[in-house]
Design a protein around this motif. Sequence first.
Motif, short mmCIF file in Angstrom:
data_model
loop_
_atom_site.label_atom_id
_atom_site.label_comp_id
_atom_site.label_asym_id
_atom_site.label_seq_id
_atom_site.Cartn_x
_atom_site.Cartn_y
_atom_site.Cartn_z
N LEU A 36 40.32 33.37 39.56
CA LEU A 36 41.41 33.40 38.58
C LEU A 36 41.81 34.85 38.25
CD1 LEU A 36 43.16 31.59 36.79
CD2 LEU A 36 41.41 31.78 35.01
N ALA A 37 40.78 35.69 38.08
CA ALA A 37 41.07 37.10 37.75
C ALA A 37 41.90 37.75 38.84
CB ALA A 37 39.76 37.87 37.55
N TRP A 38 41.58 37.45 40.10
CA TRP A 38 42.34 38.06 41.20
C TRP A 38 43.70 37.41 41.40
CZ3 TRP A 38 41.63 42.75 42.87
CH2 TRP A 38 40.39 43.34 42.63
N GLU A 39 43.81 36.12 41.09
CA GLU A 39 45.14 35.48 41.15
C GLU A 39 46.05 36.20 40.16
OE1 GLU A 39 45.03 33.12 44.12
OE2 GLU A 39 46.46 32.22 42.74
N ARG A 40 45.50 36.48 38.97
CA ARG A 40 46.32 37.11 37.93
C ARG A 40 46.61 38.58 38.23
NH1 ARG A 40 42.99 34.60 32.91
NH2 ARG A 40 44.17 32.68 32.69
N SER A 41 45.68 39.23 38.94
CA SER A 41 45.83 40.67 39.18
C SER A 41 46.44 40.99 40.53
CB SER A 41 44.48 41.36 39.12
OG SER A 41 43.84 41.04 37.95
N ALA A 42 46.79 39.95 41.29
CA ALA A 42 47.27 40.18 42.66
C ALA A 42 48.43 41.18 42.69
CB ALA A 42 47.70 38.85 43.27
N ASN A 43 49.37 40.95 41.80
CA ASN A 43 50.55 41.80 41.75
C ASN A 43 50.18 43.25 41.43
OD1 ASN A 43 53.26 41.88 42.02
ND2 ASN A 43 53.68 41.51 39.84
N GLY A 44 49.33 43.41 40.43
CA GLY A 44 48.91 44.75 40.00
C GLY A 44 48.16 45.49 41.09
N TRP A 45 47.21 44.80 41.74
CA TRP A 45 46.42 45.43 42.82
C TRP A 45 47.36 45.84 43.96
CZ3 TRP A 45 41.52 47.18 43.18
CH2 TRP A 45 41.00 47.45 44.45
N ASN A 46 48.31 44.95 44.27
CA ASN A 46 49.24 45.25 45.35
C ASN A 46 50.09 46.49 45.01
OD1 ASN A 46 50.71 44.67 47.83
ND2 ASN A 46 52.41 44.18 46.45
N ASP A 86 46.87 57.62 34.93
CA ASP A 86 47.09 56.86 36.17
C ASP A 86 45.86 56.02 36.49
OD1 ASP A 86 49.74 57.86 37.14
OD2 ASP A 86 48.67 59.75 36.95
N TYR A 87 44.67 56.57 36.19
CA TYR A 87 43.44 55.80 36.43
C TYR A 87 43.41 54.59 35.48
CZ TYR A 87 38.53 54.52 36.96
OH TYR A 87 37.37 53.82 37.19
N LEU A 88 43.76 54.82 34.24
CA LEU A 88 43.74 53.70 33.29
C LEU A 88 44.79 52.64 33.65
CD1 LEU A 88 42.95 55.57 29.97
CD2 LEU A 88 41.45 54.08 31.28
N ASP A 89 45.91 53.08 34.17
CA ASP A 89 46.93 52.14 34.68
C ASP A 89 46.33 51.28 35.78
OD1 ASP A 89 49.08 52.75 33.21
OD2 ASP A 89 50.22 53.72 34.82
N PHE A 90 45.59 51.94 36.68
CA PHE A 90 44.95 51.23 37.78
C PHE A 90 43.98 50.17 37.22
CE2 PHE A 90 41.02 50.97 40.31
CZ PHE A 90 41.51 50.38 41.46
N VAL A 91 43.19 50.58 36.24
CA VAL A 91 42.21 49.64 35.66
C VAL A 91 42.93 48.47 34.99
CG1 VAL A 91 40.38 49.41 33.93
CG2 VAL A 91 40.51 51.49 35.31
N ARG A 92 44.01 48.78 34.29
CA ARG A 92 44.74 47.72 33.57
C ARG A 92 45.41 46.74 34.52
NH1 ARG A 92 47.05 48.84 28.00
NH2 ARG A 92 46.07 50.74 27.25
N THR A 93 45.76 47.19 35.71
CA THR A 93 46.48 46.28 36.62
C THR A 93 45.57 45.66 37.67
OG1 THR A 93 47.14 48.18 37.95
CG2 THR A 93 48.76 47.36 36.39
N SER A 94 44.28 46.02 37.67
CA SER A 94 43.40 45.37 38.65
C SER A 94 42.53 44.36 37.90
CB SER A 94 42.55 46.42 39.37
OG SER A 94 41.75 47.10 38.45
N ALA A 95 41.78 43.58 38.66
CA ALA A 95 41.04 42.47 38.03
C ALA A 95 39.76 42.98 37.38
CB ALA A 95 40.71 41.42 39.07
N SER A 96 39.89 44.04 36.60
CA SER A 96 38.70 44.66 36.03
C SER A 96 38.10 43.77 34.93
CB SER A 96 39.09 46.01 35.46
OG SER A 96 38.07 46.48 34.65
N PRO A 97 36.76 43.74 34.86
CA PRO A 97 36.13 42.97 33.77
C PRO A 97 36.50 43.56 32.41
CG PRO A 97 34.50 44.28 34.99
CD PRO A 97 35.79 44.37 35.75
#
Length: 287
Positions: free
Chosen positions: A15-25, A227-238
């Motif tokens: 579920l976390a990766w379904e939600r973060s797919a767009n952000g990770w991409n 930019d690092y925090l943006d990355f964390v916010r858009t990936s499936a981070s715990p």
Amino acid sequence: MTTFTPEQLKANTRLAWERSANGWNRQTPHIHAWLADATAAMLDAARISVGMRVLDIAAGAGDQTLEIARRVGPGGHVLATDISEAILQFAKDHAQHAGLAQVETRVCDAEELNVEEASFDAAVCRLGLMFCPDPLWALRQAQRAVKPGAHVTVLVFSEPQFNPCIGILMSTALHHAGLRPRDPFQPCSLLSLGKPGLLDELYRKAGFTNVSTSRIAAPFRLPSVRDYLDFVRTSASPIMQILGTLEPEAQEAAWAEMEDRLRAFQSPSGWEGPNELLLADGTRPTR
Ligand SMILES: C[S@@+](CC[C@H](N)C(=O)[O-])C[C@H]1O[C@@H](n2cnc3c(N)ncnc32)[C@H](O)[C@@H]1O
């Protein structure tokens, strides 16, 4: 403390990766640069070359899939698999856009690879194995998928002291959420396979031969800590799940403290978060 069954852990991860797919991409250009050297080392260790059939496990948005496809060429084949349909769709789109017809995608769990036995010349998994509740079983599945003598090669994070930003994010988030510190090596977490000797042991238990593990420095270089925090916010981070329980103001306070602490890695030329990965490799026995 709540304990989850392996099925619940896996469902949460999916579920976390379904939600973060767009952000990770969207982060692909940063991820590509961050992991370029480690990815090349992984593909070299797996001996990936022209004409091979390669299984890419937990392929995500397909950054390493495209690298593999270029190495194997039009006469080769790459099967990119992932538990999240949403993220794998990006891998499919990128391959199509790049004209790499040798890429096929299939939604499947690394612990239930529905592929024919001994049908691949190599299997790789970049930053995915640590999310599996049963990584030993996942390695056995990967071994079954490759031909005798073929390599199964993975990249995971090493210990907490060599990945300090992950610890800073986690400890700050837990503190703000009023939760106790967690075991950094807890199952399915980012560092779950970082404990010294664990990955080697899993490879040996799974029956691989020629097992080796090496360390690879993978500093994450970005223009700024933001930019690092943006990355964390858009990936499936715990971190997102932990902070998700807080009011918006309390969340912002936590992010502000993380930013403050992570500014320690800022230099005049940009932000550089240290990271270390483990590259593990083994071959399926020939008999
Ligand atoms: C950190 S991302 C890495 C993606 C890609 N390999 C990369 O390096 O860019 C982790 C990926 O593992 C996938 N994943 C997590 N658990 C999995 C499982 N049990 N089986 C297959 N994929 C899984 C997630 O959906 C996600 O795409």
